[in-house]
Motif scaffolding. Structure first.
Motif, PDB file in Angstrom:
ATOM      1  N   ARG A   1       0.492  -0.851   0.133  1.00  0.00           N
ATOM      2  CA  ARG A   1       0.379  -0.006  -0.130  1.00  0.00           C
ATOM      3  C   ARG A   1       1.314   1.158   0.362  1.00  0.00           C
ATOM      4  N   ILE A   2       0.467   2.290  -0.453  1.00  0.00           N
ATOM      5  CA  ILE A   2       1.619   3.275  -1.198  1.00  0.00           C
ATOM      6  C   ILE A   2       1.362   4.158  -0.876  1.00  0.00           C
ATOM      7  N   SER A   3       0.890   5.422   0.303  1.00  0.00           N
ATOM      8  CA  SER A   3       0.275   6.141   0.647  1.00  0.00           C
ATOM      9  C   SER A   3       0.786   7.114  -0.248  1.00  0.00           C
ATOM     10  N   LEU A   4       0.157   8.534  -1.349  1.00  0.00           N
ATOM     11  CA  LEU A   4       0.366   9.313  -2.489  1.00  0.00           C
ATOM     12  C   LEU A   4       0.310  10.858  -1.631  1.00  0.00           C
ATOM     13  N   THR A   5      -0.627  11.376  -0.817  1.00  0.00           N
ATOM     14  CA  THR A   5      -0.751  12.244  -0.354  1.00  0.00           C
ATOM     15  C   THR A   5      -1.998  11.978   1.451  1.00  0.00           C
ATOM     16  N   SER A   6      -1.512  13.463   2.255  1.00  0.00           N
ATOM     17  CA  SER A   6      -2.256  13.250   3.188  1.00  0.00           C
ATOM     18  C   SER A   6      -3.422  14.018   3.450  1.00  0.00           C
ATOM     19  N   ALA A   7      -3.818  14.885   1.853  1.00  0.00           N
ATOM     20  CA  ALA A   7      -4.437  16.047   1.560  1.00  0.00           C
ATOM     21  C   ALA A   7      -5.545  15.274   0.842  1.00  0.00           C
ATOM     22  N   CYS A   8      -7.219  16.182   0.939  1.00  0.00           N
ATOM     23  CA  CYS A   8      -8.907  15.099   0.680  1.00  0.00           C
ATOM     24  C   CYS A   8      -8.936  15.990   0.425  1.00  0.00           C
TER      25      CYS A   8
END
Length: 352
Positions: free
Chosen positions: A39-46
């Motif tokens: 699992r690769i997170s690309l950003t914490s923005a949403c």
């Protein structure tokens, strides 16, 4: 670390302890599990502010130069697939569609993934404008988050009136021919009454619905074990309209238990993360958006790979550090144990 659980644990700078680890290539841990799902997170923005994930004001913005670049992500994908036995890759957030270079990330990763699947978890907002480019880049699977088909409930839960935008994304994915198209719904007390409507909608639209027990990963720290909706309560709540039967797992590593709806052929999945833990079969390894290995959602230890990437380390050194990080993975989330502590990061900061 901040006071409301949004902080970033200090990443390990020295190599984790590898005492007793056998000389094997894969991501083996001390409990005999091997991680093959990345699992690769690309950003914490949403673009949403779901109450079970984000605070109303959103998470702190990660400076752009601290995020992994498309090139760095592809290099880690290549190491994971070629050297560590990874065969499933999923891009998450935050909301990954907020990365303007998402198609480039997928394309670069597909080039080096050697047949591994490339999936995306998204809230679907803006997907209709990008789905064709993502598929052309090499995306193979898609999960879209949708907790309710009631617009008022959606607005309260996400703090944004964006249900029509999500539906446009889902329709675009269906038109593009993605199958199965998976829909993820977090079980919430506020939306349980509408769960049967969501099942009916999923059957009508030919999508694969999965309900997920809520975990204590919310930024507001409002999760209370006694108030969460358990899988058994969902089955009972659906009973007046739908009879669920024959729960089974085709893949022992799959988190979702599949239930037939009214005897089939339709089915739904239930991920009972809390009440029927699947930690003993967990095969996941995670990369945060800042390039640290996180071996478990509920373990605060993080091992820095970005520093190695930018410091000139070769692939072998990066693979060894990754193996060492996973060797120290904890046995499970421990929610039922006395003294259980929430992780310092929330789901939005870790990556779904």
């Amino acid at each position: 670390m901040t006071t409301i659980g949004l902080g970033m644990p200090a990443a390990r700078r020295a190599a984790p302890d590898t005492a007793g680890r056998p000389e094997v290539a894969g991501l083996l841990d001390r409990h005999g599990r091997v991680a093959r799902d990345l699992r690769i997170s690309l950003t914490s923005a949403c673009s949403l502010r779901c109450t079970y994930c984000m605070p109303a004001e959103g998470l702190p913005v990660v400076p752009r130069d601290e995020l992994l670049t498309a090139e760095e992500i592809a290099r880690l994908v290549q190491i994971g697939v070629r050297d560590l036995g990874v065969h499933d890759i999923r891009f998450t957030g935050g909301e990954p569609l907020l990365r303007p270079d998402l198609a480039e990330i997928v394309e670069r990763s597909a080039r080096v993934a050697a047949g591994a699947s490339l999936a995306l978890t998204t809230n679907g907002i803006g997907l209709e404008k990008r789905i064709e480019a993502l598929l052309a880049a090499g995306l193979t699977r898609l999960n879209i988050s949708l907790d309710t088909v009631d617009r008022d409930h959606f607005a309260r839960l996400t703090r944004r009136d964006r249900l029509p935008a999500v539906m446009r994304g889902i329709d675009a994915a269906r038109r593009a021919g993605i199958a199965p198209l998976k829909i993820n719904a977090v079980l919430m007390r506020d939306t349980l009454e509408g769960a049967a409507d969501l099942v009916a909608w999923a059957i009508e639209h030919g999508v694969e619905l999965r309900f997920i027990e809520q975990m204590p990963l919310d930024a507001d720290e409002a999760w209370v074990r006694d108030n969460m909706v358990e899988a058994a309560e969902l089955v009972a709540a659906l009973a007046p309209r739908f009879a669920l039967s024959h729960p089974h797992r085709d893949d022992p590593h799959a988190p979702a238990e599949t239930w037939l709806v009214d005897g089939g052929p339709h089915s739904i999945g239930i991920i009972a993360s809390v009440t029927r833990s699947f930690c003993a079969a967990c095969d996941r390894t995670r990369l945060t958006a800042e390039g640290t290995v996180r071996s478990c959602l509920f373990g605060d230890d993080e091992t820095d790979l970005r520093g190695l990437l930018r410091g000139g380390a070769d692939d072998a050194a990066i693979a060894d550090r990754w193996r060492a990080a996973m060797w120290n993975k904890q046995a499970g989330h421990g929610m039922s144990l006395e003294g259980f502590r929430r992780p310092a990061r929330t789901m939005g900061a870790i990556g779904g």
